[in-house]
Write a protein that holds these residues in place. Structure first.
Motif, mmCIF file in Angstrom:
data_model
loop_
_atom_site.group_PDB
_atom_site.id
_atom_site.type_symbol
_atom_site.label_atom_id
_atom_site.label_comp_id
_atom_site.label_asym_id
_atom_site.label_seq_id
_atom_site.Cartn_x
_atom_site.Cartn_y
_atom_site.Cartn_z
ATOM 1 N N PRO A 23 0.810 -1.230 0.000
ATOM 2 C CA PRO A 23 0.000 0.000 0.000
ATOM 3 C C PRO A 23 0.838 1.273 0.000
ATOM 4 O O PRO A 23 0.457 2.267 -0.607
ATOM 5 C CB PRO A 23 -0.850 -0.120 1.273
ATOM 6 C CG PRO A 23 -0.183 -1.152 2.108
ATOM 7 C CD PRO A 23 0.501 -2.079 1.162
ATOM 8 N N ARG A 24 1.999 1.228 0.652
ATOM 9 C CA ARG A 24 2.833 2.433 0.712
ATOM 10 C C ARG A 24 3.454 2.745 -0.642
ATOM 11 O O ARG A 24 3.533 3.917 -1.042
ATOM 12 C CB ARG A 24 3.917 2.256 1.781
ATOM 13 C CG ARG A 24 4.865 3.434 1.907
ATOM 14 C CD ARG A 24 4.146 4.730 2.225
ATOM 15 N NE ARG A 24 5.077 5.827 2.361
ATOM 16 C CZ ARG A 24 4.780 7.095 2.141
ATOM 17 N NH1 ARG A 24 3.555 7.435 1.782
ATOM 18 N NH2 ARG A 24 5.695 8.020 2.285
ATOM 19 N N PHE A 25 3.911 1.720 -1.364
ATOM 20 C CA PHE A 25 4.484 1.972 -2.684
ATOM 21 C C PHE A 25 3.413 2.472 -3.662
ATOM 22 O O PHE A 25 3.691 3.329 -4.505
ATOM 23 C CB PHE A 25 5.176 0.716 -3.218
ATOM 24 C CG PHE A 25 6.614 0.605 -2.793
ATOM 25 C CD1 PHE A 25 7.636 1.009 -3.623
ATOM 26 C CD2 PHE A 25 6.942 0.136 -1.524
ATOM 27 C CE1 PHE A 25 8.968 0.928 -3.227
ATOM 28 C CE2 PHE A 25 8.257 0.041 -1.113
ATOM 29 C CZ PHE A 25 9.279 0.447 -1.959
ATOM 30 N N ILE A 26 2.213 1.938 -3.569
ATOM 31 C CA ILE A 26 1.113 2.447 -4.390
ATOM 32 C C ILE A 26 0.905 3.937 -4.108
ATOM 33 O O ILE A 26 0.742 4.751 -5.023
ATOM 34 C CB ILE A 26 -0.175 1.651 -4.111
ATOM 35 C CG1 ILE A 26 -0.032 0.221 -4.637
ATOM 36 C CG2 ILE A 26 -1.381 2.330 -4.740
ATOM 37 C CD1 ILE A 26 -1.155 -0.704 -4.221
ATOM 38 N N GLU A 27 0.936 4.295 -2.830
ATOM 39 C CA GLU A 27 0.739 5.692 -2.423
ATOM 40 C C GLU A 27 1.876 6.583 -2.912
ATOM 41 O O GLU A 27 1.642 7.688 -3.419
ATOM 42 C CB GLU A 27 0.640 5.723 -0.896
ATOM 43 C CG GLU A 27 0.392 7.084 -0.295
ATOM 44 C CD GLU A 27 0.352 7.015 1.225
ATOM 45 O OE1 GLU A 27 1.253 7.577 1.885
ATOM 46 O OE2 GLU A 27 -0.571 6.367 1.755
ATOM 47 N N MET A 28 3.134 6.117 -2.759
ATOM 48 C CA MET A 28 4.288 6.914 -3.191
ATOM 49 C C MET A 28 4.240 7.190 -4.687
ATOM 50 O O MET A 28 4.516 8.302 -5.146
ATOM 51 C CB MET A 28 5.584 6.191 -2.843
ATOM 52 C CG MET A 28 6.039 6.344 -1.415
ATOM 53 S SD MET A 28 7.741 5.764 -1.186
ATOM 54 C CE MET A 28 7.493 3.994 -1.207
ATOM 55 N N LEU A 29 3.926 6.170 -5.452
ATOM 56 C CA LEU A 29 3.875 6.336 -6.902
ATOM 57 C C LEU A 29 2.713 7.234 -7.307
ATOM 58 O O LEU A 29 2.857 8.109 -8.171
ATOM 59 C CB LEU A 29 3.763 4.968 -7.580
ATOM 60 C CG LEU A 29 5.032 4.110 -7.505
ATOM 61 C CD1 LEU A 29 4.727 2.675 -7.890
ATOM 62 C CD2 LEU A 29 6.123 4.677 -8.412
#
Length: 264
Positions: A23-29
């Motif tokens: 979920p964090r990588f989805i958010e960062m991107l």
């Protein structure tokens, strides 16, 4: 370019730790107008990690790999990356300097002398042994770096380290890919319809509006809407209105029972 994520570790697959990276990588991107194209979970099996990394190196995509770059017996990612590349492992000079600096900091904080030749301190240098030709990813948490080979980037498994390191990679290596475009979604709750019956309408909307994706999220036990389908479109705001209008027109022609509409 597509972005991928590899999450390494038995502890994730066994349920001992809950994955927080996806979920964090989805958010960062998403914050940079980018999106994750795929993600893969891999246990601490060297053959499987090596095969996964071979695909990553050959894929021509930006890939982040989290976990397994420490120096304990269950950390295999550094060795597997070298095997996947067919390159030797070597102690990176700048990584060695940073690791020694970290050891000196810890000794100072604990009020004891720094002993570089002590067995555990020599072992810690293994955290700076990377495939030949690797470049470093700075670690603002404890200075012990990750590494990159081409567009594949290796990070620790700890979120407190991995996430700022990933943001540094995105903002240093791929700032030119960031887009200020905000992706939106328009959707509607559809009662009593089957996805198969609505598929021709979904295909027609996507064909008529390049760059817009149609999505269908069925639910059988929603606490408010019961059995239903959330049917919608997502993409750049300037393209959504016409696509959503076509979708709603098609639903009315189909005779669907329509509920609340949503905007995200």
């Amino acid at each position: 370019m597509n972005f991928g994520l590899i999450i390494v570790g038995d502890e994730i697959l066994s349920g001992k730790r809950a994955d927080k990276h996806l979920p964090r990588f989805i958010e960062m991107l998403a914050a940079r107008g980018l999106a994750l194209a795929w993600a893969e979970y891999v246990g601490d099996d060297p053959a499987r990690i090596t095969a996964t990394l071979q695909r990553a190196f050959a894929g021509g995509e930006v890939v982040f790999s989290t976990g397994g770059i420490g120096a304990t017996p269950d950390d295999h990612t550094r060795q597997c990356a070298a095997a996947a590349l067919g390159r030797p492992l070597a102690l990176h000079p700048e990584a060695a300097r940073l690791i020694r600096e970290r050891m000196q900091d810890v000794a100072r904080e604990e009020g004891r002398p720094y002993e570089p030749e002590r067995a555990d301190n020599r072992h810690r240098l293994n955290m700076g042994v990377f495939p030949e030709g690797a470049t470093l990813i700075p670690n603002p948490y404890n200075k012990i770096p990750g590494f990159s080979v081409g567009d594949v980037h290796f990070l620790p498994g700890f979120p407190v380290m991995a996430w700022p390191m990933a943001e540094w990679v995105l903002d240093t290596r791929y700032a030119h890919l960031a887009r200020p475009v905000v992706t939106q979604e328009r959707s509607v709750i559809v009662f009593g319809a089957m996805e198969a019956a609505l598929t021709p309408l979904m295909e027609a909307v996507e064909a008529a509006h390049p760059g817009v994706k149609v999505f269908s999220l069925p639910s059988v036990d929603h606490p408010v809407h019961g059995r239903h389908i959330e049917l919608g479109v997502k993409g750049e705001p300037s393209r959504l209105e016409a696509a959503y209008a076509q979708l709603k027109t098609g639903l009315h022609e189909y005779g669907a029972s329509i509920g609340p509409e949503l905007v995200r």
